[in-house]
Design a protein around this motif. Structure first.
Motif: not given
Length: 662
Positions: A167-172
């Motif tokens: 999935e696309p990168p998250g906040a971290e």
């Protein structure tokens, strides 16, 4: 026989009078190599390339060198800007064989197009020796040399896609990417890494968006320092505006002097976004000067924008731009000449006592500065200017549409919005047919080369940005048609995209590269346009495809964030929603205009804006939106779930902040 006289590419036309028997890229050229049983010599470059000119003067204009080329090879000349697909696959082979790349690119290939020896620039003595050595190897050791090349081709062809996250990168992961950029950040001079330094437009856009979403001051500090350092140094034209391709040193002092449309379109937009985020007057000035330069020096009679200005004039790199103290005094007189010498750091930073102009601090006397700058610009206009590559490239004009439209709206310059509309009109009228694009045009006539992924994505991006400013629904419809072609013709079946369509000319490898180069990668640009289109239309399918296309950002962000800047910027928009802002009201009502301007000032990453009259159709985000007690209203939505409408700019700003914080 030189076959380039009828070419549409200015780069190819530069070689039309060479004694070399040049062919354009064609089946006929490779058939001729098979008939003669000789290798193909493929030479790839572009019109504004300094070392391409050097090699041309040294070798391709030399009778003896041309004789060897004609006798031993079938010689094909390619403009990398017209055929980025050809450039991409052979550059990949060049880098695999030599560990480096660049232009001019010199490739020796079989009559089937498979490369077996690659390089870049060769001085004439070495080039002549190379021609004879390759010919000897072809005649006496063909199986060995072709076999070695075929191993490289097979390795490239069999190589799978870049590893992708689910999935696309998250906040971290996005926060981690800021840290990765910080590791190579030049804290003293701005930018990333050492010399040469290229303008990191896409990474800067990511840093600005990351700060807007998170408040991370480190991200803003890196972006602001780099943006200021670039525009105060010699890489920026202190008289006429606009940025050169790159700085040969780490201090942004001495540029490689060619000026490219794509750099300036990307940078004008980034400087405008810096201003929108911080209100920095310097950012506003640079953004506007860059837009004015694009229109003054690159605008074509048909309303498009030319590709580039050359680095050389009168055969000398940088001659048009540099100054000596004596030249300053000749134009300005003794007092103003001495003032300009101090102001612009004329201390012999270039060659033969000349200097590239810098402006390391704002002048104490703005009126005097403006008088001096205007006088020098006027004097410079009488010098022999650099040559212009006047072909219109769809992708780069799409980037310019976005920059001109946004700068025009943010800085109250309706002439820039008008120019953006004219560029968009040319792209639609000349480059587009039934959802398909051609890559280039010249003199208002479409070229013969099919558009690649970046053309579709960047033109769609420009049209969506233009819709945000004008409210014209046709721009959304046209963007949707282009993106439908992207989804139909470019998908790779694994969530990503090829750089060429499924019906494009077959090369030894179908190009696919998700990483940014001088411009956003086609895949990340497509992800951004798909995400924005989904936000305007509620098209879940487009949003899902955008998310899948962002998956390579996750591993790239781990160690190579500089090469995924646009993907990181789009990932910020994906994480932020993006915000969807619908403004409803009569266009001649000042309250509507105030809400619309506030919406355009939104710093929420990737926010989309649509404005229309009550009862507007054509853009789903606007449909069924109504006035509030007879007053114009703004709706802030995410995934087509909207908050209560507001009627004042202050309330709209607060709703946008709440949306970003939620």
């Amino acid at each position: 026989m030189n076959r380039l006289k009828d070419a549409t590419s200015p780069y190819l036309l530069q070689h039309a009078d060479n004694p070399v028997d040049w062919w354009e890229w064609s089946d006929e050229a490779f058939a001729e190599a098979r008939r003669r049983d000789v290798p193909v010599l493929l030479s790839v470059g572009y019109a504004a390339c300094h070392w391409c000119h050097v090699m041309a003067h040294q070798s391709f204009e030399d009778g003896e060198t041309a004789r060897l080329m004609n006798e031993l090879f079938v010689n094909i000349k390619v403009d990398r800007e017209e055929r980025p697909d050809i450039d991409a696959v052979y550059m990949e082979a060049t880098q695999a064989m030599t560990g480096q790349g660049g232009w001019p690119m010199t490739v020796f290939a079989t009559p089937d197009g498979e490369p077996f020896y690659c390089g870049t620039y060769f001085p004439r003595p070495q080039f002549r020796a190379l021609l004879q050595a390759v010919d000897k190897a072809w005649r006496e050791q063909r199986d060995d040399v072709v076999g070695q090349g075929r191993q490289v081709v097979e390795a490239l062809t069999q190589r799978g896609p870049e590893p992708a996250g689910a999935e696309p990168p998250g906040a971290e992961r996005l926060a981690h990417a800021v840290g990765v950029l910080a590791q190579s950040y030049d804290g003293a001079r701005g930018g990333f890494g050492g010399a040469p330094k290229f303008p990191p437009s896409m990474a800067l856009e990511f840093l600005l968006r990351h700060h807007a979403r998170t408040g991370d001051d480190r991200a803003l500090a890196m972006a602001a320092h780099t943006l200021e350092a670039m525009a105060r140094g010699g890489m920026y034209d202190q008289l006429g505006g606009g940025f050169a391709r790159y700085s040969v040193d780490a201090e942004w002092i001495v540029p490689h002097f060619e000026k490219m449309l794509y750099d300036n379109a990307l940078l004008a937009r980034v400087y405008a976004h810096w201003w929108r985020l911080t209100g920095t007057p310097f950012a506003r000035r640079v953004a506007l000067e860059t837009c004015d330069w694009m229109l003054r020096d690159l605008r074509t009679p048909e309303g498009g924008l030319a590709s580039a200005l050359d680095a050389d004039s009168e055969g000398v790199e940088g001659k048009y731009y540099v100054w000596t103290p004596t030249q300053l005094r000749e134009v300005l007189g003794a007092d103003d000449g001495a003032y300009a010498e101090r102001l612009f750091e004329v201390t012999g930073t270039f060659e033969h006592g000349s200097s590239v102009l810098q402006l390391l601090a704002d002048p104490d006397d703005p009126e005097r500065y403006e008088r001096v700058r205007t006088a020098l610009l006027e004097a410079r206009s009488h010098r022999v200017p650099p040559a212009r590559d006047d072909k219109v490239v769809a992708a780069w004009n799409g980037l310019a549409v976005a920059a001109l439209a946004e700068c025009g709206a943010l800085f109250d310059r309706p002439d820039l919005v008008t120019a953006a509309e004219e560029v968009a009109r040319l792209l639609v009228d000349v480059h587009e047919r039934d959802g398909r694009l051609v890559r280039t045009s010249r003199n208002g006539v479409a070229g013969s080369h099919a558009g690649v992924l970046e053309d579709y994505a960047d033109v769609a991006e420009g049209l969506i940005a233009l819709h945000a400013v004008t409210g014209d629904p046709k721009h959304v419809r046209l963007a949707g048609e282009l993106l439908a072609t992207v989804l139909e013709r470019f998908q790779d079946g694994r969530g990503g995209f090829y750089d060429t369509a499924d019906d494009a000319e077959r090369l030894f490898r179908r190009p696919q590269d998700p990483t940014d180069n001088a411009t956003p990668s086609g895949q990340f640009a497509a992800a951004g346009a798909l995400l924005s289109y989904a936000a305007l239309t509620g098209a879940d399918w487009h949003r899902e495809r955008a998310a899948e296309a962002l998956s390579p950002v996750t591993p790239l962000a781990e160690k190579h964030a500089r090469f995924a800047g646009w993907g990181l910027a789009v990932a910020e928009a994906h994480l932020a929603g993006p915000a969807e802002i619908a403004v409803i009201g009569p266009r001649d009502d000042g309250r509507t205009r105030a809400l619309h301007q506030t919406a355009l000032m939104a710093t929420s990453p990737g926010a989309v804006v649509s404005v229309g009259e009550p009862g507007a159709t054509g853009v789903p985000l606007l449909e069924d939106r109504v006035l509030v007690d007879g007053a114009p209203a703004a709706y802030v939505c995410q995934g087509f779930v909207c908050r209560l409408p507001v009627t004042t700019p202050g309330d709209l700003t607060r709703e946008l902040r709440r949306q970003l914080d939620s």
